[in-house]
Motif scaffolding. Structure first.
Motif, PDB file in Angstrom:
ATOM      1  N   GLY A   1       0.795  -1.226   0.000  1.00  0.00           N
ATOM      2  CA  GLY A   1       0.000   0.000   0.000  1.00  0.00           C
ATOM      3  C   GLY A   1       0.822   1.267   0.000  1.00  0.00           C
ATOM      4  O   GLY A   1       0.268   2.368   0.018  1.00  0.00           O
ATOM      5  N   HIS A   2       2.144   1.124  -0.014  1.00  0.00           N
ATOM      6  CA  HIS A   2       3.022   2.298  -0.023  1.00  0.00           C
ATOM      7  C   HIS A   2       3.848   2.295  -1.311  1.00  0.00           C
ATOM      8  O   HIS A   2       4.404   1.264  -1.709  1.00  0.00           O
ATOM      9  CB  HIS A   2       3.979   2.282   1.174  1.00  0.00           C
ATOM     10  N   SER A   3       3.929   3.454  -1.955  1.00  0.00           N
ATOM     11  CA  SER A   3       4.759   3.583  -3.140  1.00  0.00           C
ATOM     12  C   SER A   3       6.220   3.667  -2.727  1.00  0.00           C
ATOM     13  O   SER A   3       6.545   3.895  -1.552  1.00  0.00           O
ATOM     14  CB  SER A   3       4.373   4.842  -3.930  1.00  0.00           C
ATOM     15  N   PHE A   4       7.108   3.476  -3.707  1.00  0.00           N
ATOM     16  CA  PHE A   4       8.537   3.534  -3.402  1.00  0.00           C
ATOM     17  C   PHE A   4       8.944   4.894  -2.820  1.00  0.00           C
ATOM     18  O   PHE A   4       9.684   4.936  -1.832  1.00  0.00           O
ATOM     19  CB  PHE A   4       9.344   3.226  -4.666  1.00  0.00           C
ATOM     20  N   PRO A   5       8.470   6.021  -3.380  1.00  0.00           N
ATOM     21  CA  PRO A   5       8.815   7.313  -2.776  1.00  0.00           C
ATOM     22  C   PRO A   5       8.329   7.452  -1.336  1.00  0.00           C
ATOM     23  O   PRO A   5       9.003   8.065  -0.506  1.00  0.00           O
ATOM     24  CB  PRO A   5       8.115   8.329  -3.695  1.00  0.00           C
ATOM     25  N   GLN A   6       7.171   6.875  -1.012  1.00  0.00           N
ATOM     26  CA  GLN A   6       6.653   6.932   0.353  1.00  0.00           C
ATOM     27  C   GLN A   6       7.537   6.130   1.304  1.00  0.00           C
ATOM     28  O   GLN A   6       7.767   6.547   2.444  1.00  0.00           O
ATOM     29  CB  GLN A   6       5.220   6.401   0.397  1.00  0.00           C
ATOM     30  N   VAL A   7       8.031   4.994   0.838  1.00  0.00           N
ATOM     31  CA  VAL A   7       8.925   4.177   1.666  1.00  0.00           C
ATOM     32  C   VAL A   7      10.224   4.935   1.933  1.00  0.00           C
ATOM     33  O   VAL A   7      10.714   4.975   3.063  1.00  0.00           O
ATOM     34  CB  VAL A   7       9.219   2.826   0.983  1.00  0.00           C
ATOM     35  N   ILE A   8      10.780   5.551   0.905  1.00  0.00           N
ATOM     36  CA  ILE A   8      12.012   6.330   1.058  1.00  0.00           C
ATOM     37  C   ILE A   8      11.783   7.512   1.997  1.00  0.00           C
ATOM     38  O   ILE A   8      12.632   7.824   2.841  1.00  0.00           O
ATOM     39  CB  ILE A   8      12.523   6.814  -0.310  1.00  0.00           C
ATOM     40  N   GLU A   9      10.629   8.158   1.850  1.00  0.00           N
ATOM     41  CA  GLU A   9      10.313   9.283   2.733  1.00  0.00           C
ATOM     42  C   GLU A   9      10.242   8.833   4.182  1.00  0.00           C
ATOM     43  O   GLU A   9      10.739   9.505   5.085  1.00  0.00           O
ATOM     44  CB  GLU A   9       8.978   9.912   2.312  1.00  0.00           C
ATOM     45  N   GLY A  10       9.611   7.670   4.415  1.00  0.00           N
ATOM     46  CA  GLY A  10       9.528   7.140   5.776  1.00  0.00           C
ATOM     47  C   GLY A  10      10.900   6.804   6.340  1.00  0.00           C
ATOM     48  O   GLY A  10      11.178   7.034   7.514  1.00  0.00           O
ATOM     49  N   LEU A  11      11.787   6.270   5.489  1.00  0.00           N
ATOM     50  CA  LEU A  11      13.135   5.926   5.924  1.00  0.00           C
ATOM     51  C   LEU A  11      13.924   7.184   6.281  1.00  0.00           C
ATOM     52  O   LEU A  11      14.609   7.223   7.313  1.00  0.00           O
ATOM     53  CB  LEU A  11      13.849   5.150   4.818  1.00  0.00           C
ATOM     54  N   VAL A  12      13.842   8.198   5.434  1.00  0.00           N
ATOM     55  CA  VAL A  12      14.545   9.460   5.707  1.00  0.00           C
ATOM     56  C   VAL A  12      14.017  10.096   6.994  1.00  0.00           C
ATOM     57  O   VAL A  12      14.793  10.590   7.821  1.00  0.00           O
ATOM     58  CB  VAL A  12      14.378  10.442   4.520  1.00  0.00           C
ATOM     59  N   PHE A  13      12.702  10.079   7.159  1.00  0.00           N
ATOM     60  CA  PHE A  13      12.075  10.629   8.361  1.00  0.00           C
ATOM     61  C   PHE A  13      12.622   9.933   9.606  1.00  0.00           C
ATOM     62  O   PHE A  13      12.995  10.582  10.588  1.00  0.00           O
ATOM     63  CB  PHE A  13      10.561  10.440   8.277  1.00  0.00           C
ATOM     64  N   ALA A  14      12.683   8.595   9.569  1.00  0.00           N
ATOM     65  CA  ALA A  14      13.165   7.817  10.709  1.00  0.00           C
ATOM     66  C   ALA A  14      14.648   8.071  10.975  1.00  0.00           C
ATOM     67  O   ALA A  14      15.073   8.161  12.131  1.00  0.00           O
ATOM     68  CB  ALA A  14      12.923   6.332  10.469  1.00  0.00           C
ATOM     69  N   LEU A  15      15.438   8.196   9.915  1.00  0.00           N
ATOM     70  CA  LEU A  15      16.869   8.449  10.088  1.00  0.00           C
ATOM     71  C   LEU A  15      17.129   9.805  10.734  1.00  0.00           C
ATOM     72  O   LEU A  15      18.057   9.954  11.544  1.00  0.00           O
ATOM     73  CB  LEU A  15      17.589   8.359   8.748  1.00  0.00           C
ATOM     74  N   PHE A  16      16.311  10.799  10.414  1.00  0.00           N
ATOM     75  CA  PHE A  16      16.476  12.101  11.044  1.00  0.00           C
ATOM     76  C   PHE A  16      16.105  12.052  12.526  1.00  0.00           C
ATOM     77  O   PHE A  16      16.680  12.781  13.336  1.00  0.00           O
ATOM     78  CB  PHE A  16      15.663  13.170  10.308  1.00  0.00           C
ATOM     79  N   ILE A  17      15.144  11.192  12.883  1.00  0.00           N
ATOM     80  CA  ILE A  17      14.867  10.972  14.298  1.00  0.00           C
ATOM     81  C   ILE A  17      16.099  10.390  14.969  1.00  0.00           C
ATOM     82  O   ILE A  17      16.506  10.829  16.054  1.00  0.00           O
ATOM     83  CB  ILE A  17      13.666  10.019  14.473  1.00  0.00           C
ATOM     84  N   GLY A  18      16.701   9.405  14.319  1.00  0.00           N
ATOM     85  CA  GLY A  18      17.906   8.778  14.866  1.00  0.00           C
ATOM     86  C   GLY A  18      19.053   9.754  15.002  1.00  0.00           C
ATOM     87  O   GLY A  18      19.744   9.779  16.023  1.00  0.00           O
ATOM     88  N   ILE A  19      19.273  10.581  13.996  1.00  0.00           N
ATOM     89  CA  ILE A  19      20.362  11.553  14.054  1.00  0.00           C
ATOM     90  C   ILE A  19      20.162  12.511  15.221  1.00  0.00           C
ATOM     91  O   ILE A  19      21.071  12.749  16.024  1.00  0.00           O
ATOM     92  CB  ILE A  19      20.443  12.347  12.735  1.00  0.00           C
ATOM     93  N   ASP A  20      18.959  13.060  15.328  1.00  0.00           N
ATOM     94  CA  ASP A  20      18.657  14.041  16.377  1.00  0.00           C
ATOM     95  C   ASP A  20      18.818  13.435  17.765  1.00  0.00           C
ATOM     96  O   ASP A  20      19.534  13.964  18.628  1.00  0.00           O
ATOM     97  CB  ASP A  20      17.234  14.552  16.166  1.00  0.00           C
TER      98      ASP A  20
ATOM     99  N   ILE B   1      29.540   7.490  16.437  1.00  0.00           N
ATOM    100  CA  ILE B   1      28.105   7.612  16.724  1.00  0.00           C
ATOM    101  C   ILE B   1      27.269   7.275  15.499  1.00  0.00           C
ATOM    102  O   ILE B   1      26.053   7.136  15.581  1.00  0.00           O
ATOM    103  CB  ILE B   1      27.792   9.040  17.225  1.00  0.00           C
ATOM    104  N   LEU B   2      27.922   7.112  14.356  1.00  0.00           N
ATOM    105  CA  LEU B   2      27.218   6.801  13.117  1.00  0.00           C
ATOM    106  C   LEU B   2      26.460   5.484  13.221  1.00  0.00           C
ATOM    107  O   LEU B   2      25.336   5.360  12.709  1.00  0.00           O
ATOM    108  CB  LEU B   2      28.214   6.751  11.956  1.00  0.00           C
ATOM    109  N   VAL B   3      27.051   4.491  13.880  1.00  0.00           N
ATOM    110  CA  VAL B   3      26.426   3.164  13.971  1.00  0.00           C
ATOM    111  C   VAL B   3      25.114   3.212  14.759  1.00  0.00           C
ATOM    112  O   VAL B   3      24.086   2.731  14.267  1.00  0.00           O
ATOM    113  CB  VAL B   3      27.402   2.137  14.572  1.00  0.00           C
ATOM    114  N   PRO B   4      25.076   3.763  15.973  1.00  0.00           N
ATOM    115  CA  PRO B   4      23.785   3.852  16.665  1.00  0.00           C
ATOM    116  C   PRO B   4      22.769   4.748  15.950  1.00  0.00           C
ATOM    117  O   PRO B   4      21.569   4.525  16.075  1.00  0.00           O
ATOM    118  CB  PRO B   4      24.143   4.415  18.047  1.00  0.00           C
ATOM    119  N   ILE B   5      23.227   5.745  15.201  1.00  0.00           N
ATOM    120  CA  ILE B   5      22.298   6.566  14.425  1.00  0.00           C
ATOM    121  C   ILE B   5      21.561   5.701  13.406  1.00  0.00           C
ATOM    122  O   ILE B   5      20.330   5.767  13.267  1.00  0.00           O
ATOM    123  CB  ILE B   5      23.048   7.716  13.718  1.00  0.00           C
ATOM    124  N   VAL B   6      22.316   4.877  12.673  1.00  0.00           N
ATOM    125  CA  VAL B   6      21.700   3.999  11.667  1.00  0.00           C
ATOM    126  C   VAL B   6      20.768   2.993  12.335  1.00  0.00           C
ATOM    127  O   VAL B   6      19.643   2.754  11.858  1.00  0.00           O
ATOM    128  CB  VAL B   6      22.785   3.278  10.847  1.00  0.00           C
TER     129      VAL B   6
END
Length: 267
Positions: free
Chosen positions: A123-142, A213-218
């Motif tokens: 039910g999710h397009s490829f761009p939506q999946v990428i957007e969700g991944l980027v969103f989650a990674l920014f949570i991790g970075i912060d 810190i890159l490893v726990p961010i990912v």
């Protein structure tokens, strides 16, 4: 030296020893007080300080507003590290051991691949999946820059074990606010606090072992990613209900054991 001179020197030495005994506890209390002040100040700013900035008025979609907020917070905490304790930045920008870095990513793959395979992609397009991944990674970075970078950095002078435990408990306690203004039930939030504390300890282990810190961010981003693919209704049902305590206990044991082993191997 005469006998009298020896006696005087001995007395001076004894007085100096007594003074040192008296100064050291006072110095340690002062040091702990300073660390407590820094941790509490950073916590208050993290929870309430950024709310004064009108990010919501930006002419962006929700996705880009959140990305902007997270990016601003990261830049702010990096600036604080540079101003107060520049050596903290070594874990952010310096790769000191490529082999350990690869080992850390191996642990990340072991922990996240099963979860990623079970994620709801239908039910999710490829761009939506990428957007969700980027969103989650920014949570991790912060959150990793704040908790494993700044808070851990304020505490590491007391030793790796104390810094890892205290910063991880602090990370878990930060999630208590979700029951107040995050729309979550107290039961769900209670389990989340325990799970987050154990997860924070694992992230500390990964950071110390890989020396980056890159490893726990990912790891953080990949763990949060599947939640970005659930519907709003599914999310609301999950966070307003109870909590799977058996699963939480399992995660707590796994995260704690792996984190402890990584910390021991980091020496």
């Amino acid at each position: 030296l005469s006998v009298g001179e020896v006696s005087v020197v001995g007395m001076e030495t004894q007085v100096a020893d007594v003074q040192n005994v008296e100064v050291r506890p006072q110095s340690r209390v002062k040091s702990i007080g300073q660390s407590l002040f820094l941790v509490l100040s950073a916590t208050v700013i993290s929870i309430w300080g950024f709310n004064w900035i009108p990010f919501a008025k930006l002419p962006f979609t929700h996705f880009w507003i959140v990305i902007t907020i997270r990016s601003f917070e990261v830049a702010f905490w990096v600036a604080v590290m540079w101003a107060l304790k520049p050596r903290m930045l070594k874990r952010l920008f310096v790769i000191r051991d490529p082999m350990r870095l690869l080992g850390g990513f191996g642990v990340v793959a072991f922990l996240t691949i099963p979860q990623l395979l079970r994620a709801t992609y239908h039910g999710h397009s490829f761009p939506q999946v990428i957007e969700g991944l980027v969103f989650a990674l920014f949570i991790g970075i912060d959150e990793e820059i704040f908790s494993r970078g700044l808070i851990y950095g304020f505490l590491d002078k007391y030793g790796v074990k104390i810094a890892a435990i205290v910063s991880s408990v602090h990370f878990g306690m930060l999630h208590l606010g979700n029951a107040v203004w995050g729309g979550q039930s107290f039961a769900y939030t209670s389990g989340q606090v325990l799970d987050a504390a154990a997860f924070g300890y694992l992230c500390c282990g990964l950071m110390l072992y890989s020396r980056s810190i890159l490893v726990p961010i990912v790891l953080h981003g990949l763990v949060d990613f599947p939640m970005q693919l659930v519907t709003a209704a599914q999310y609301t049902t999950q966070v307003t209900g109870g909590f799977d305590w058996l699963s939480t206990l399992f995660d707590l044991i796994i995260y704690t054991v792996i984190g402890w082993r990584l910390i021991c191997a980091s020496r």
